[in-house]
Design an enzyme around this catalytic site. Structure first.
Site, short mmCIF file in Angstrom:
data_model
loop_
_atom_site.label_atom_id
_atom_site.label_comp_id
_atom_site.label_asym_id
_atom_site.label_seq_id
_atom_site.Cartn_x
_atom_site.Cartn_y
_atom_site.Cartn_z
N HIS A 18 -67.03 37.54 30.05
CA HIS A 18 -66.71 37.31 31.46
C HIS A 18 -67.42 36.05 31.97
CE1 HIS A 18 -66.20 41.94 31.77
NE2 HIS A 18 -64.99 41.43 31.93
N LYS A 42 -60.08 53.03 35.08
CA LYS A 42 -60.92 53.14 33.88
C LYS A 42 -62.16 54.02 34.06
CE LYS A 42 -59.63 48.55 32.13
NZ LYS A 42 -60.11 47.16 32.02
N ARG A 91 -58.07 37.23 25.62
CA ARG A 91 -58.78 37.30 24.35
C ARG A 91 -57.79 37.24 23.20
NH1 ARG A 91 -61.96 42.37 26.53
NH2 ARG A 91 -59.92 42.45 27.55
N SER A 129 -65.96 45.13 27.71
CA SER A 129 -66.93 46.02 28.37
C SER A 129 -66.94 47.37 27.66
CB SER A 129 -66.56 46.22 29.84
OG SER A 129 -66.56 44.99 30.51
P1 ADP Z 1 -59.76 44.58 34.30
O1 ADP Z 1 -60.03 46.03 34.48
O2 ADP Z 1 -59.20 43.90 35.50
O3 ADP Z 1 -59.04 44.20 33.02
P2 ADP Z 1 -62.16 43.57 33.07
O4 ADP Z 1 -63.52 43.51 33.65
O5 ADP Z 1 -61.98 44.43 31.86
O6 ADP Z 1 -61.23 43.99 34.24
O7 ADP Z 1 -61.67 42.13 32.74
C1 ADP Z 1 -61.51 41.15 33.75
C2 ADP Z 1 -60.85 39.94 33.13
O8 ADP Z 1 -61.72 39.37 32.17
C3 ADP Z 1 -59.55 40.26 32.38
O9 ADP Z 1 -58.67 39.17 32.54
C4 ADP Z 1 -60.00 40.36 30.95
O10 ADP Z 1 -58.95 40.04 30.07
C5 ADP Z 1 -61.08 39.30 30.93
N1 ADP Z 1 -62.06 39.53 29.88
C6 ADP Z 1 -62.71 40.66 29.57
N2 ADP Z 1 -63.54 40.48 28.52
C7 ADP Z 1 -63.40 39.17 28.15
C8 ADP Z 1 -63.93 38.35 27.12
N3 ADP Z 1 -64.75 38.84 26.20
N4 ADP Z 1 -63.56 37.08 27.06
C9 ADP Z 1 -62.69 36.59 27.95
N5 ADP Z 1 -62.11 37.29 28.93
C10 ADP Z 1 -62.46 38.57 29.04
#
Ligand code: ADP
Length: 169
Positions: A18, A42, A91, A129
């Site tokens: 992130h 989630k 990703r 996460s």
């Molecule tokens: P959501 O529940 O909205 O998917 P997340 O916190 O899981 O929220 O992810 C927020 C954004 O960050 C999403 O676009 C997700 O694809 C991206 N994201 C999550 N992990 C990574 C990572 N390791 N690298 C790049 N982008 C990521």
């Protein structure tokens, strides 16, 4: 005129993946707002306030990045902030279908808002996460995946009870 970008997500917890996306967005836009979602299907481990706090600490050195939370439809929040861009991280192919659907739905609801996808550094492209929480819950080393303050919060949250020592103190 400053272009405002919104980076929405659950951030449960914030990972280095992130953060990589936030840092990249901060070089492209005048203002970046990391928007922590209340609504998520989630069942988050951390409260919204805890997630906001961990993101704030992580982005403290980035002067054009702010942290906020939102409870409404994303496009309504984006409009209310006067933003034109939604940033999302991409990703692997596995992210694509969901992100594609979201981006096109948001475009239908708000044609003036553009979704921009950013790829993290390759070593973060398998990081999520969810997997970070799983590794931490089993006592694995997550120090390469999250900032140190997030690691501490995760260990505290997952400690079985205050009377027992954590697996990896
Ligand atoms: P959501 O529940 O909205 O998917 P997340 O916190 O899981 O929220 O992810 C927020 C954004 O960050 C999403 O676009 C997700 O694809 C991206 N994201 C999550 N992990 C990574 C990572 N390791 N690298 C790049 N982008 C990521």
């Amino acid at each position: 005129m400053t272009t405002i970008a919104i980076y929405p997500g659950s951030f449960d917890p914030l990972t280095n993946g992130h953060l990589d996306v936030v840092e990249r967005a901060a070089t492209l836009f005048g203002r970046v707002i990391v928007a922590v979602a209340h609504q998520t299907d989630k069942s988050p481990l951390f409260t919204v306030q805890e997630r906001i706090g961990m993101v704030k600490e992580a982005v403290a050195s980035l002067s054009n990045v702010e942290v906020d939370d939102f409870q409404t439809l994303l496009v309504d929040y984006v409009r209310a902030k006067g933003a034109r861009v939604i940033v999302r991280g991409l990703r692997a192919v596995s992210d694509f279908e969901f992100e594609f659907q979201m981006a096109l739905m948001n475009r239908t609801l708000a044609p003036e808002v553009e979704t921009l996808f950013m790829m993290p550094k390759d070593s973060y492209s398998y990081l999520s996460s969810r997997i970070t929480k799983q590794i931490a819950a089993l006592g694995g080393d997550i120090s390469q995946f999250v900032p140190p303050h997030v690691e501490r919060l995760l260990r505290k949250k997952l400690a079985p009870s205050s009377s027992r020592a954590p697996v990896n103190p």
